[in-house]
Scaffold this motif. Structure first.
Motif, PDB file in Angstrom:
ATOM      1  N   CYS A   1       2.247   1.000  11.601  1.00  0.00           N
ATOM      2  CA  CYS A   1       2.464   1.061  10.159  1.00  0.00           C
ATOM      3  C   CYS A   1       3.870   0.543   9.878  1.00  0.00           C
ATOM      4  CB  CYS A   1       2.307   2.483   9.642  1.00  0.00           C
ATOM      5  SG  CYS A   1       2.608   2.649   7.861  1.00  0.00           S
ATOM      6  N   PHE A   2       3.966  -0.432   8.966  1.00  0.00           N
ATOM      7  CA  PHE A   2       5.247  -1.046   8.624  1.00  0.00           C
ATOM      8  C   PHE A   2       5.561  -0.833   7.150  1.00  0.00           C
ATOM      9  CE2 PHE A   2       3.636  -3.676  12.134  1.00  0.00           C
ATOM     10  CZ  PHE A   2       4.755  -3.814  12.947  1.00  0.00           C
ATOM     11  N   ARG A   3       6.834  -0.886   6.823  1.00  0.00           N
ATOM     12  CA  ARG A   3       7.275  -1.027   5.426  1.00  0.00           C
ATOM     13  C   ARG A   3       7.674  -2.487   5.214  1.00  0.00           C
ATOM     14  NH1 ARG A   3      12.648  -1.686   5.688  1.00  0.00           N
ATOM     15  NH2 ARG A   3      13.818  -0.673   7.364  1.00  0.00           N
TER      16      ARG A   3
ATOM     17  N   ALA B   1       9.140  -0.980  11.399  1.00  0.00           N
ATOM     18  CA  ALA B   1       8.044  -0.170  11.919  1.00  0.00           C
ATOM     19  C   ALA B   1       8.272   1.307  11.595  1.00  0.00           C
ATOM     20  CB  ALA B   1       7.920  -0.373  13.424  1.00  0.00           C
ATOM     21  N   LEU B   2       7.303   1.919  10.950  1.00  0.00           N
ATOM     22  CA  LEU B   2       7.369   3.352  10.620  1.00  0.00           C
ATOM     23  C   LEU B   2       6.721   4.188  11.710  1.00  0.00           C
ATOM     24  CD1 LEU B   2       6.424   3.091   6.833  1.00  0.00           C
ATOM     25  CD2 LEU B   2       8.707   3.303   7.834  1.00  0.00           C
ATOM     26  N   THR B   3       5.580   3.752  12.188  1.00  0.00           N
ATOM     27  CA  THR B   3       4.906   4.404  13.303  1.00  0.00           C
ATOM     28  C   THR B   3       4.320   3.320  14.193  1.00  0.00           C
ATOM     29  OG1 THR B   3       2.774   4.567  12.155  1.00  0.00           O
ATOM     30  CG2 THR B   3       4.310   6.429  11.919  1.00  0.00           C
ATOM     31  N   ALA B   4       4.192   3.625  15.465  1.00  0.00           N
ATOM     32  CA  ALA B   4       3.629   2.659  16.407  1.00  0.00           C
ATOM     33  C   ALA B   4       2.935   3.383  17.545  1.00  0.00           C
ATOM     34  CB  ALA B   4       4.732   1.746  16.960  1.00  0.00           C
ATOM     35  N   ARG B   5       1.686   3.010  17.769  1.00  0.00           N
ATOM     36  CA  ARG B   5       0.927   3.566  18.880  1.00  0.00           C
ATOM     37  C   ARG B   5       0.394   2.426  19.740  1.00  0.00           C
ATOM     38  NH1 ARG B   5       0.214   8.856  18.515  1.00  0.00           N
ATOM     39  NH2 ARG B   5      -1.427   8.838  20.098  1.00  0.00           N
ATOM     40  N   ARG B   6       0.451   2.654  21.030  1.00  0.00           N
ATOM     41  CA  ARG B   6      -0.024   1.658  21.992  1.00  0.00           C
ATOM     42  C   ARG B   6      -0.999   2.331  22.953  1.00  0.00           C
ATOM     43  NH1 ARG B   6       3.727  -1.987  26.161  1.00  0.00           N
ATOM     44  NH2 ARG B   6       2.034  -3.425  26.787  1.00  0.00           N
ATOM     45  N   ALA B   7      -2.217   1.817  22.977  1.00  0.00           N
ATOM     46  CA  ALA B   7      -3.261   2.373  23.848  1.00  0.00           C
ATOM     47  C   ALA B   7      -3.448   3.878  23.613  1.00  0.00           C
ATOM     48  CB  ALA B   7      -2.929   2.090  25.313  1.00  0.00           C
ATOM     49  N   GLY B   8      -3.375   4.287  22.346  1.00  0.00           N
ATOM     50  CA  GLY B   8      -3.646   5.665  21.996  1.00  0.00           C
ATOM     51  C   GLY B   8      -2.481   6.624  22.108  1.00  0.00           C
ATOM     52  N   ARG B   9      -1.329   6.158  22.556  1.00  0.00           N
ATOM     53  CA  ARG B   9      -0.160   7.035  22.665  1.00  0.00           C
ATOM     54  C   ARG B   9       0.968   6.473  21.808  1.00  0.00           C
ATOM     55  NH1 ARG B   9       3.517   4.248  25.419  1.00  0.00           N
ATOM     56  NH2 ARG B   9       2.812   2.643  26.888  1.00  0.00           N
ATOM     57  N   GLU B  10       1.934   7.332  21.535  1.00  0.00           N
ATOM     58  CA  GLU B  10       3.093   6.886  20.756  1.00  0.00           C
ATOM     59  C   GLU B  10       3.921   5.907  21.583  1.00  0.00           C
ATOM     60  OE1 GLU B  10       6.945   8.702  18.336  1.00  0.00           O
ATOM     61  OE2 GLU B  10       5.437  10.040  19.211  1.00  0.00           O
ATOM     62  N   ALA B  11       4.194   4.748  20.997  1.00  0.00           N
ATOM     63  CA  ALA B  11       4.959   3.720  21.701  1.00  0.00           C
ATOM     64  C   ALA B  11       6.428   4.100  21.780  1.00  0.00           C
ATOM     65  CB  ALA B  11       4.809   2.370  21.009  1.00  0.00           C
ATOM     66  N   THR B  12       7.082   3.671  22.831  1.00  0.00           N
ATOM     67  CA  THR B  12       8.512   3.924  22.978  1.00  0.00           C
ATOM     68  C   THR B  12       9.307   2.927  22.148  1.00  0.00           C
ATOM     69  OG1 THR B  12       8.770   2.428  24.862  1.00  0.00           O
ATOM     70  CG2 THR B  12       8.094   4.697  25.341  1.00  0.00           C
TER      71      THR B  12
ATOM     72  N   PRO C   1       0.848  -1.206   0.000  1.00  0.00           N
ATOM     73  CA  PRO C   1       0.000   0.000   0.000  1.00  0.00           C
ATOM     74  C   PRO C   1       0.878   1.249   0.000  1.00  0.00           C
ATOM     75  CG  PRO C   1      -0.722  -1.588   1.665  1.00  0.00           C
ATOM     76  CD  PRO C   1       0.611  -2.062   1.162  1.00  0.00           C
ATOM     77  N   ALA C   2       0.380   2.299  -0.609  1.00  0.00           N
ATOM     78  CA  ALA C   2       1.160   3.532  -0.716  1.00  0.00           C
ATOM     79  C   ALA C   2       1.499   4.112   0.652  1.00  0.00           C
ATOM     80  CB  ALA C   2       0.395   4.558  -1.546  1.00  0.00           C
ATOM     81  N   ASP C   3       0.634   3.904   1.630  1.00  0.00           N
ATOM     82  CA  ASP C   3       0.877   4.463   2.961  1.00  0.00           C
ATOM     83  C   ASP C   3       1.438   3.435   3.940  1.00  0.00           C
ATOM     84  OD1 ASP C   3      -1.387   2.934   3.027  1.00  0.00           O
ATOM     85  OD2 ASP C   3      -2.600   4.344   4.194  1.00  0.00           O
ATOM     86  N   GLY C   4       1.980   2.293   3.430  1.00  0.00           N
ATOM     87  CA  GLY C   4       2.587   1.295   4.289  1.00  0.00           C
ATOM     88  C   GLY C   4       1.602   0.227   4.739  1.00  0.00           C
ATOM     89  N   LEU C   5       2.109  -0.773   5.409  1.00  0.00           N
ATOM     90  CA  LEU C   5       1.298  -1.880   5.909  1.00  0.00           C
ATOM     91  C   LEU C   5       0.692  -1.495   7.254  1.00  0.00           C
ATOM     92  CD1 LEU C   5       3.795  -4.828   5.211  1.00  0.00           C
ATOM     93  CD2 LEU C   5       2.033  -3.926   3.686  1.00  0.00           C
ATOM     94  N   ARG C   6      -0.622  -1.418   7.302  1.00  0.00           N
ATOM     95  CA  ARG C   6      -1.310  -1.031   8.527  1.00  0.00           C
ATOM     96  C   ARG C   6      -1.707  -2.276   9.308  1.00  0.00           C
ATOM     97  NH1 ARG C   6      -0.815   4.523   9.449  1.00  0.00           N
ATOM     98  NH2 ARG C   6      -0.552   5.484   7.395  1.00  0.00           N
ATOM     99  N   VAL C   7      -1.348  -2.306  10.584  1.00  0.00           N
ATOM    100  CA  VAL C   7      -1.648  -3.439  11.448  1.00  0.00           C
ATOM    101  C   VAL C   7      -2.288  -2.927  12.724  1.00  0.00           C
ATOM    102  CG1 VAL C   7      -0.651  -5.273  12.878  1.00  0.00           C
ATOM    103  CG2 VAL C   7       0.167  -4.923  10.539  1.00  0.00           C
ATOM    104  N   ALA C   8      -3.431  -3.487  13.065  1.00  0.00           N
ATOM    105  CA  ALA C   8      -4.109  -3.154  14.327  1.00  0.00           C
ATOM    106  C   ALA C   8      -4.369  -4.456  15.068  1.00  0.00           C
ATOM    107  CB  ALA C   8      -5.414  -2.416  14.059  1.00  0.00           C
ATOM    108  N   GLU C   9      -3.872  -4.543  16.275  1.00  0.00           N
ATOM    109  CA  GLU C   9      -4.026  -5.755  17.084  1.00  0.00           C
ATOM    110  C   GLU C   9      -4.048  -5.363  18.551  1.00  0.00           C
ATOM    111  OE1 GLU C   9      -4.632  -9.541  18.261  1.00  0.00           O
ATOM    112  OE2 GLU C   9      -4.595  -8.858  16.166  1.00  0.00           O
ATOM    113  N   GLY C  10      -5.174  -5.650  19.217  1.00  0.00           N
ATOM    114  CA  GLY C  10      -5.294  -5.304  20.620  1.00  0.00           C
ATOM    115  C   GLY C  10      -5.131  -3.803  20.832  1.00  0.00           C
TER     116      GLY C  10
END
Length: 252
Positions: A111-113, A143-154, A97-106
Motif C-alpha cells: 500500500c502506497f501514498r 510505502a505504507l505497508t509491504a508484505r512479501r510472500a505473506g509476511r511483513e517485508a523488512t 483511494p481513501a485507503d492508499g494505492l494498493r499494488v499486488a505483483e508476484g
C-alpha cells in the motif's frame, strides 16, 4: 481563490530571487495557499501542488497560457507555439483511494501514498553514489505497508523493490494523480515530428511573476518620483488607477 495582494507577491518574488527549483515552487505554493502550514504544503501530492499553482496563475494572469518550444529534430529546430487553459489544468486534482494505492505483483502486496514534494527533495538529497535507483528510494518513502510472500517485508527488502513492483506503483500513482506531471506531444508544423514537452508550472509561473514584479517596481519608481508617494501607497492603488496616473505622468 483569494488573490494575494501586490505587496505579498513582491515579498514572494524577493524571497525567490535567492532560491531555485523546489524552494521557489514552495514559495509559490505558499502564495497560492497563504493559510497553509509549510509542512502541509510539502506533504501535498504533486498534482495538488500543480493544480494550486495553475489556479494561482489563473487568478494573477488569466486562463490563457502561451508556450513556445523548439522541434527536437536536429535538421528542423522550428519554433512551435501553442496554448493551454489554466482553468482546465487547475481542475485536474489527485483522486487517491481513501485507503492508499494498493499494488499486488508476484509475491508482493503493498500500500502506497502519493508522492509529495518533500519526497522528491529527500530523494534528490539522499540518493547514494552506489547507483541505487531513485525510483526505489521514492517507492520506499511512499510505502505504507509491504508484505512479501505473506509476511511483513523488512525495510531492506522494501528498499530493493523489484522493477515489476515499481512499474505497478508508477502506474497506480499516475492514474490517481494525473496532474503530477504534464507531458504533451506536440506535432511540429514544419516537419511533422512529435516533440514531447513537459510543462513545469512552477518555473513557468516564476518567469511570469519575475516579469510582473520588475514592471511593478518600475511603476513604483515612476510614481514615487512624480508624486512623492511611498511604495505602500502606490501598491494600494488598483492596477487601473496606477496605469491612469502613469499615463498622466507621460503626458505631463
Amino acid at each position: 481563490m483569494t488573490v494575494t495582494g501586490p505587496a505579498e507577491l513582491l515579498a514572494t518574488w524577493e524571497a525567490g530571487l535567492a532560491e531555485q527549483g523546489a524552494a521557489r515552487a514552495l514559495l509559490l505554493h505558499r502564495a497560492a495557499r497563504p493559510g497553509a502550514a509549510p509542512d502541509t504544503l510539502s506533504a501535498a501530492p504533486l498534482g495538488e501542488r500543480a493544480a494550486d499553482l495553475f489556479a494561482l496563475r489563473r487568478a494573477l494572469f488569466g486562463d490563457r497560457m502561451e508556450v513556445t518550444l523548439a522541434c527536437t529534430v536536429p535538421a528542423c529546430g522550428a519554433a512551435m507555439e501553442f496554448e493551454l487553459d489554466a482553468a482546465e489544468l487547475a481542475a485536474t486534482r489527485p483522486r487517491p483511494p481513501a485507503d492508499g494505492l494498493r499494488v499486488a505483483e508476484g509475491e508482493w502486496t503493498l500500500c502506497f501514498r502519493l508522492p509529495a514534494p518533500a519526497d522528491l527533495a529527500a530523494v534528490a538529497a539522499a540518493r547514494p553514489p552506489d547507483g541505487t535507483d531513485a525510483r526505489r528510494l521514492l517507492a520506499a518513502r511512499c510505502a505504507l505497508t509491504a508484505r512479501r510472500a505473506g509476511r511483513e517485508a523488512t525495510a531492506e527488502e522494501v528498499a530493493q523493490l523489484p522493477d515489476p513492483v515499481l512499474k505497478r506503483f508508477a502506474e497506480a500513482a499516475e492514474a490517481a494523480d494525473p496532474g503530477a506531471e504534464l507531458t504533451l506531444e506536440i506535432a511540429c508544423p514544419e516537419c511533422g515530428a512529435a516533440t514531447p514537452a513537459e510543462l513545469d508550472i512552477a518555473a513557468y509561473l516564476w518567469t511570469e511573476l519575475d516579469a510582473w514584479a520588475r514592471d511593478l517596481l518600475l511603476d513604483v519608481h515612476l510614481l514615487a518620483s512624480a508624486y512623492g508617494w511611498s511604495e505602500p501607497e502606490i501598491l494600494a492603488l488598483s492596477p487601473l488607477r496606477r496605469r491612469y496616473y502613469l499615463e498622466l505622468c507621460a503626458d505631463a
